[in-house]
Structures are given as C-alpha cells and as structure tokens.
Motif scaffolding. Structure first.
Motif, short mmCIF file in Angstrom:
data_model
loop_
_atom_site.label_atom_id
_atom_site.label_comp_id
_atom_site.label_asym_id
_atom_site.label_seq_id
_atom_site.Cartn_x
_atom_site.Cartn_y
_atom_site.Cartn_z
N GLU A 140 0.87 -1.18 0.00
CA GLU A 140 0.00 0.00 0.00
C GLU A 140 0.90 1.23 0.00
N GLN A 141 0.54 2.24 -0.79
CA GLN A 141 1.43 3.39 -0.87
C GLN A 141 0.67 4.60 -1.40
N SER A 142 1.19 5.77 -1.12
CA SER A 142 0.66 7.03 -1.67
C SER A 142 1.81 7.80 -2.29
N TYR A 143 1.56 8.38 -3.47
CA TYR A 143 2.59 9.18 -4.15
C TYR A 143 2.03 10.55 -4.49
N ARG A 144 2.79 11.56 -4.16
CA ARG A 144 2.38 12.92 -4.54
C ARG A 144 2.85 13.21 -5.96
N PRO A 145 2.13 14.12 -6.64
CA PRO A 145 2.58 14.50 -8.00
C PRO A 145 3.96 15.15 -7.93
N GLY A 146 4.66 15.09 -9.02
CA GLY A 146 5.99 15.71 -9.08
C GLY A 146 7.09 14.69 -9.04
N GLY A 147 6.73 13.39 -9.02
CA GLY A 147 7.77 12.38 -9.17
C GLY A 147 7.95 11.41 -8.03
N ASP A 148 7.02 11.33 -7.06
CA ASP A 148 7.13 10.27 -6.07
C ASP A 148 6.99 8.93 -6.78
N TRP A 149 7.77 7.95 -6.35
CA TRP A 149 7.75 6.64 -7.03
C TRP A 149 8.44 5.60 -6.18
N ASN A 150 8.20 4.33 -6.54
CA ASN A 150 8.95 3.20 -5.99
C ASN A 150 9.18 2.18 -7.07
N GLN A 151 10.21 1.39 -6.89
CA GLN A 151 10.35 0.17 -7.65
C GLN A 151 10.50 -0.94 -6.64
N GLY A 152 9.94 -2.10 -6.93
CA GLY A 152 10.02 -3.21 -5.99
C GLY A 152 9.58 -4.49 -6.67
N MET A 153 9.82 -5.60 -6.00
CA MET A 153 9.48 -6.90 -6.58
C MET A 153 8.01 -7.21 -6.38
N LEU A 154 7.39 -7.73 -7.43
CA LEU A 154 5.97 -8.09 -7.39
C LEU A 154 5.84 -9.51 -7.93
N SER A 155 5.40 -10.43 -7.05
CA SER A 155 5.19 -11.82 -7.47
C SER A 155 3.77 -11.99 -7.98
N ILE A 156 3.64 -12.58 -9.16
CA ILE A 156 2.31 -12.82 -9.72
C ILE A 156 1.81 -14.20 -9.30
N GLY A 157 2.73 -15.14 -9.01
CA GLY A 157 2.31 -16.46 -8.55
C GLY A 157 1.79 -17.35 -9.67
N LEU A 158 2.47 -17.30 -10.82
CA LEU A 158 2.07 -18.13 -11.96
C LEU A 158 3.29 -18.92 -12.46
N PRO A 159 3.06 -20.05 -13.14
CA PRO A 159 4.18 -20.83 -13.67
C PRO A 159 4.92 -20.10 -14.79
N ALA A 160 6.16 -20.51 -15.02
CA ALA A 160 6.98 -19.93 -16.10
C ALA A 160 6.24 -20.01 -17.44
N GLY A 161 6.35 -18.94 -18.22
CA GLY A 161 5.74 -18.91 -19.54
C GLY A 161 4.28 -18.49 -19.57
N SER A 162 3.66 -18.36 -18.38
CA SER A 162 2.24 -17.95 -18.35
C SER A 162 2.08 -16.55 -18.92
#
Lengths: 188, 182
Positions: A140-162
């Motif tokens: 959960e996150q909030s970003y203000r305009p002007g360039g707030d951002w994050n990068q992070g890992m997101l697991s989808i939970g699907l097999p390879a090639g899906s």
C-alpha cells in the motif's frame, strides 16, 4: 506542401493508435528480460521480468538458502514501478487488489504478508525476512505528484511462460483510475 | 585435480550470482526525481535514536534548530544506491549552513554498509545509522525504500521524497537551504 499533407495524413492514424493503446514493450539486450509499460492520467506503470536465477542470487546474498529462495524465485516475479509524474492529485493504491486475469479468469495475488508467513515457516532468518519485506513493491502506498515513485518486486504467482493481463488501480480523492498491461509473460 | 575441476565451474557460477545479486534490478532504471514534495500539514518528526558506525547512539532530538535530512535506505535497493552520491554532494554543499544528513540503513550489518560506502563516489561523510529490525519504518510511515524526510529547524517534517532523488539538483538545494534560514 502536398508532400507534407500526405505525410500528415499517414501519420495521424498511428498517433491515434498510440493514444488509445499506449502500452509499450522492450527487451533488455544483456539479460533478455522483457518490460511492459504504460502511462495513464499522469502515472507511469511498468513491469520488468526478474529471471529466476537473478532472484536466487539476490536472496541467497541476503541470507536465504537455495531451497528457501526457490518458491519465490519461480513464482513469476517482476520489478514493478509506479511513478506519479503529474496526476491531478495524490494517488493511493493497494497493490494486492490489482486485478490479474489469466485466460479470462481472475487470479488472486499472494500478498506480501502471505509470503512472509510462508518464508518464516520455512525457517528464513529474521534479517533475511527484513530484506525480503522491503525489497517487495509496497503493498500500500501514496505518491504525490511531481515524481514520487517506488520500484520493488511483485510476485504474480504463476508458472513460467504464463501470460496474463494486469490492471494497476489507484484512487485520487475517492475517484478510481486504471492503467492496464496486456499479454504480459512470465519469464522462463 | 578432479575436485579442483569441479570447483572452477562452481566458483564461476557463484561469481555470476554475486554480480547478478548486486545488479538484479539494474537494467533500464527509471530516472531520479529532481524535487521534494512539501508537507500539507507539518507534523512533528517521530523519535529516532539509533547507533552509528562507531556503535554510538545518535538522537535526532539533539539536532533541533537545524535542518535534518533523514534518508531511509539499504545497499540492495537500486535507487538508494544511485542517490547516495548526490546525498553526499548535498551534505558537502550545505553542512556549513545548519543542515545535517542522517542515513538510516534498514536491516543490514555494519560490515555490509561499510563495504558498500567504499564504492560510492563521493564516499559519504555524513552519519550512517542502523535500524537492524526496521522498527523505525512504521513510526516514520515509510512504505518503500528509499524514502527521505526533510525536518525543519522547529522539528516538523517540511518535505518528503518517496523514491530516488538527485539531491544535489539546484531545485532541491534551494528547497533545503531556504528551510535552513526560516
């Protein structure tokens, strides 16, 4: 003059198509990892494949054993980025609520808390769990305009090639906005 | 000999893994942002009392009357690594003007951080604090790394920055220096 007019007429349909479907796709020439990205209402959203070997290396270096890292490393993980460049206000999202569809059916994401419980039960030590938690895309996150951002890992939970479609959703003062990526492919 | 020939591929794989481990998210990184976002309602900064690299306690309350830049980070976080040099340049440009910089490392040990700092150009001279169990993240409302807060001389949070920044950008330097003369 005539040449300019012809060129303009030829260009218009492609500009129109870009505005309606702004999804872009590129491939990293070194790793082969694919990125899908889009921009909607002043917000950038992208997913870049993280390859299972990259994830194994990352987590073994953070204190996981290979066996402990394996379920996550093979769960179709992306580097997710959301960036509020110039949305009309502060954006707020809950990433586990983002709809994911696979072959027409809805697929639920395993929340970060669920991964933490699973990894803790597998004996992953505390310092490694801290690294895991904070390497994930914010649940959960909030970003203000002007360039707030994050990068992070997101697991989808699907097999390879899906292949799947995902829609990032956020709200600004109670109004919901969306940015979708279609035909995203799991590495492997 | 047989054992040695087995060891060579294994060592090669481990070296590749270490390189990948450091650069796992390295490709096609988004640009760093060039400004800070002002707080709508300035609230007092939460407590922060942590040990530094010399294992001495540092308390943010002792810095009241100065602008304090509090940066939450980790060595494995790509935008944290990218912005660290610019944070040092901000520190160098403002240290004589009532501005302090504190970097709070999340969950790593002193040796890991020390090794990383040797790779940063210019190498940070501001205090590194250690939050081994990430306990300050909740009290400060940090939901992702890096996150930075700019504390005004009166102890309230004047600006925040979620995600990587170029802290030596003229716009950010201006915002910080104007706060120091408030």
């Amino acid at each position: 003059m005539k040449r300019v007019t012809v060129a303009t007429v030829l260009l218009l349909p492609s500009l129109s198509a870009l505005a309606e479907n702004p999804q872009a796709h590129r491939v990293d020439v070194v790793t082969g990892a694919k990125t899908w990205e889009t921009r909607s209402n002043g917000v950038h959203f992208s997913l870049t494949q993280l390859l299972p070997d990259q994830l194994r290396a990352f987590y073994v270096n953070r204190g996981f054993t290979l066996q402990q890292a394996e379920p996550y490393a093979t769960s179709c993980v992306y580097m997710a980025v959301i960036r509020n460049d110039d949305a009309p206000g502060v954006i707020h999202f809950v990433s586990s609520d983002w709809p994911v569809s696979v072959e027409g059916g809805l697929h639920a994401l395993l929340p970060v808390e669920g991964w933490l419980e699973r990894l803790s039960a597998a004996g992953v030590r505390k310092s490694a769990l801290v690294a895991f938690r904070w390497a994930q895309f914010p649940p959960e996150q909030s970003y203000r305009p002007g360039g707030d951002w994050n990068q992070g890992m997101l697991s989808i939970g699907l097999p390879a090639g899906s292949r799947f479609d995902i829609t990032a959703t956020w709200d600004i003062d109670g109004e919901t906005y969306r940015a979708g990526l279609k035909e995203v492919q799991c590495a492997g | 000999m047989r054992g040695r020939s087995r060891a060579i591929p294994f060592v090669g794989v481990m070296i590749l893994w270490l390189l990948f481990g450091a650069a796992v998210w390295g490709a096609e990184l988004p640009p760093l942002t060039h400004s800070l976002t002002p707080s709508e309602n300035r609230q007092p900064a939460p407590a922060l009392r942590l040990q530094n690299m010399d294992e001495e306690m540092v308390d943010i309350r002792d810095l009241k009357g100065r602008v304090v830049v509090v940066n939450f980070w980790a060595t494995w976080c790509p935008p944290c690594r990218r912005e660290m040099g610019s944070l040092e340049r901000l520190y160098q440009a403002t240290r004589e003007k009532r501005v302090e910089v504190l970097a709070v490392n999340i969950g790593e040990d002193i040796d890991t951080v020390f090794s990383f700092l040797g790779t940063v150009e210019p190498s940070p001279g501001f205090p590194m604090l250690f939050d081994f169990e990430a306990a300050s993240m909740e009290s400060w409302g940090v939901k992702g790394l890096p996150t930075t807060y700019i504390i005004a001389p009166d102890g309230t949070i004047a600006y925040s920055a979620v995600g990587g920044r170029e802290f030596d950008h003229p716009e950010i330097l201006r915002q910080v220096l104007e706060l120091a003369v408030e």
